[in-house]
Design an enzyme around this catalytic site. Structure first.
Site, short mmCIF file in Angstrom:
data_model
loop_
_atom_site.label_atom_id
_atom_site.label_comp_id
_atom_site.label_asym_id
_atom_site.label_seq_id
_atom_site.Cartn_x
_atom_site.Cartn_y
_atom_site.Cartn_z
N ARG A 195 41.63 38.29 51.56
CA ARG A 195 41.22 39.69 51.57
C ARG A 195 39.71 39.74 51.77
NH1 ARG A 195 39.79 43.44 46.97
NH2 ARG A 195 39.71 45.51 47.94
N HIS B 62 33.99 48.77 51.47
CA HIS B 62 33.83 48.12 50.18
C HIS B 62 32.41 48.40 49.68
CE1 HIS B 62 35.43 44.71 47.54
NE2 HIS B 62 34.25 45.01 47.02
N GLU C 253 38.00 50.53 45.37
CA GLU C 253 37.54 51.14 44.11
C GLU C 253 36.83 52.48 44.31
OE1 GLU C 253 35.34 48.15 42.02
OE2 GLU C 253 37.12 46.93 41.64
N ASN D 204 42.68 46.44 41.07
CA ASN D 204 41.72 45.43 40.65
C ASN D 204 41.65 45.46 39.13
OD1 ASN D 204 41.24 45.12 43.37
ND2 ASN D 204 39.25 46.13 43.36
N TYR E 131 40.64 43.44 35.49
CA TYR E 131 39.87 42.37 34.86
C TYR E 131 40.06 42.30 33.36
CZ TYR E 131 37.45 41.66 39.27
OH TYR E 131 37.17 41.38 40.59
N GLU F 186 42.36 42.17 42.90
CA GLU F 186 41.28 41.40 42.27
C GLU F 186 41.67 41.10 40.84
OE1 GLU F 186 37.36 43.08 42.48
OE2 GLU F 186 37.58 43.68 44.58
N TRP G 3 39.91 37.06 42.45
CA TRP G 3 38.51 37.32 42.77
C TRP G 3 37.69 36.26 42.06
CZ3 TRP G 3 36.16 40.55 46.12
CH2 TRP G 3 34.77 40.58 46.08
N GLU H 62 27.21 39.23 43.38
CA GLU H 62 28.09 40.10 42.61
C GLU H 62 27.47 41.47 42.34
OE1 GLU H 62 31.09 40.00 41.72
OE2 GLU H 62 31.60 37.98 42.36
N PHE I 64 32.30 34.11 40.13
CA PHE I 64 33.74 34.21 40.00
C PHE I 64 34.49 33.22 40.89
CE2 PHE I 64 32.60 38.31 38.24
CZ PHE I 64 33.64 38.65 37.40
#
Length: 516
Positions: A113, A157, A203, A334, A336, A410, A458, A465, A474
């Site tokens: 991706r 993005h 996002e 995504n 986390y 992600e 990710w 970042e 990451f």
């Protein structure tokens, strides 16, 4: 002579490191019995495993071959990025994409991706097309396809052309819809014969929190947010549906691809069962996930948002509402961490090595206090079943939104200040544990009926970042950012992922927290 000696020393170090990796992987990945582990073969045959990045975070070549600045360039060159870094060189994937694709192949990725830099292919945001920019992505896509790796392409993005911000304040103007649709049209026409998975925006549910006037929508200062974040996000949603409508009416039948959108998806839970915390949790979910899911599934904004914002929240016309309903083939998420919501105090905090504990509640004002600079620099949550958020998040999406096709776009674990010559930077066992436990959690969701079709780590390699600049890493593949050649080096996690992705019947050792 000294230089030659250093080169030999580095070579010996890498040889020893590789030997150590294979030894460790043998023990980490060794089967411990059919009932206590899992393998790739436990997933459906069409399930896709990959890894990701984005254009500004890895490409570099920021001023080469006709590319002009994006909003992100402007932001970082004003010294606002963490550590004052820039993406001028980043991981230099623009020049090293063949090396990177070979590493992806060796790792065994099904898919990669990445995003297209709008500023590289249409430098002014509209008007003249840049042939050299177009050609770069032709080359990258061809290289991926030649190795049997699926390209999953994000159109936006965070890095819209600075020219559009200068012309009409970017997202704030309805003019953005026309320009984004024309850009999408170019990409579909040029690459759609090989790209079968398109993401309109990455996002956008945080872009609208008042951060769209700077290039990085996370790290803006208090005086940066746009005057009307909800109107700006409204334009982003209409840009998404416009691109989807274009793709479906002009390209999809012949190209046989799919198109969707990717949302940031922390999972929120109340810290306590107080009525205040439960209500606040519902509102936070509405202002993060439902904000986009309700429009593209039901053609409307969430009732909680309407109640909180009143006339500040725009309305969709009947025609727009009808176009919005079902305007996706898949949803990217995504994820986390889990966020614990507590309304008892006004300051957010991050509990080291535990869940995020956010105590700020300022969403109706358009400020997303949770997303501070240190958010993605936190360590992973403790690994136990109650703290893995993906199954809970997927259950919510399944029950509230007609069980759409979902891909985890992600999911990853951050480390800091990695030294390429330190064994600690290679031996990232905590990252392995995080990824392994999250992958295994997917099986529970699939068994419970979620229409889950893919998982992307990710990130494939170390990036510049959003939160941590070059301090936070990451990557499964490390990058020596102090080296002018941006030397890549595989971490232990890359070998673990490769071992998992290899098609065999070996079971992956399971954390005791996931044993059933």
């Amino acid at each position: 002579m000294v230089k030659r000696g250093l080169r030999m020393s580095k070579s010996c170090f890498l040889m020893l490191t590789h030997f150590l990796f294979f030894f460790l992987i043998k023990h980490i990945s060794a089967g411990v019995g059919e009932d206590s582990g899992f393998s790739r073969l436990d997933f459906p045959p069409d399930f896709v495993f990959g890894a990701g990045s984005s254009a500004y975070q890895v490409e570099g070549a920021a001023a080469e071959d006709g590319r002009k600045p994006s909003m992100w360039d402007t932001f970082v060159h004003a010294g606002k990025a963490y550590g004052n870094g820039t993406g001028d060189i980043a991981a230099d994937q623009y020049h090293k994409y063949k090396e990177d694709v070979k590493l992806m192949h060796e790792m065994g990725l099904d898919a990669y991706r990445f995003s297209i830099s709008w500023s590289r292919v249409i430098p002014d945001g509209h008007g003249a097309v840049n042939p050299k920019g177009l050609n770069y992505y032709h080359n990258l896509i061809n290289e991926l396809v030649s190795y049997g790796i699926e390209p999953h392409v994000t159109l936006s993005h965070f890095d819209i052309p600075q020219a559009l911000q200068d012309d009409y304040k970017g997202f704030e103007s309805p003019k953005f819809i026309k320009d984004f649709t024309a850009y999408a049209d170019l990409c579909f026409k040029e690459y759609g014969d090989r790209v079968k998975n398109w993401i309109t925006f990455n996002e956008p549910n945080i872009v609208g929190y008042g951060f769209t006037s700077c290039s990085n929508p996370i790290n803006c200062e208090p005086d940066d947010p746009i005057a009307d974040p909800y109107k700006a996000t409204h334009n982003v949603i209409l840009s998404h549906v416009s691109a989807v409508h274009l793709y479906r009416t002009k390209y999809q039948e012949n190209q046989k691809g799919k198109i969707g959108i990717t949302l940031l998806a922390f999972w929120y839970e109340p810290l306590t069962n107080s009525a205040l915390n439960i209500a606040a949790t519902k509102e936070k979910i509405a202002f993060l996930i439902d904000w986009f899911m309700e429009p593209i599934v039901y053609g409307r904004y969430p009732a909680i948002m309407r109640q909180s914002l009143g006339s500040s929240l725009p309305h969709f016309t009947k025609k727009e509402s009808n176009l919005l309903k079902g305007s996706f083939d898949f949803i990217g998420l995504n994820h986390y961490a889990i966020v614990k919501v507590d309304e008892s105090t006004a300051r957010p905090s991050v509990q080291d090595d535990k869940l995020i504990d956010t105590r700020a509640h300022a969403l109706p004002a358009g400020r997303f206090k949770l997303l501070e600079k240190n958010l993605f620099r936190l360590k992973a949550p403790e690994q136990n079943s109650s703290e893995i958020g993906i199954p809970k998040m997927l259950r919510y999406i399944k029950e509230q939104y007609k069980n759409p096709t979902v891909l985890i776009h992600e999911n990853g674990y951050a480390t800091e200040n990695d030294d390429p010559f330190s064994p600690a930077s290679y031996n990232d066992t905590k990252r392995i544990e995080f990824i392994r436990n999250n992958i295994q959690s997917l099986l529970k969701s699939i068994r419970n009926g979620s229409n889950l079709k893919g998982y992307f780590v990710w990130s494939f390699m170390d990036c510049f970042e959003s939160f941590g600049g070059y301090i936070t890493h990451f990557g499964l593949i490390g990058v020596d950012f102090k080296d002018t050649n941006r030397t890549r080096y595989p971490r232990l996690s890359s070998y673990w992922y490769s071992s998992f992705l290899s098609n065999n019947t070996r079971k992956i050792k399971t954390s005791s927290a996931f044993a059933e």
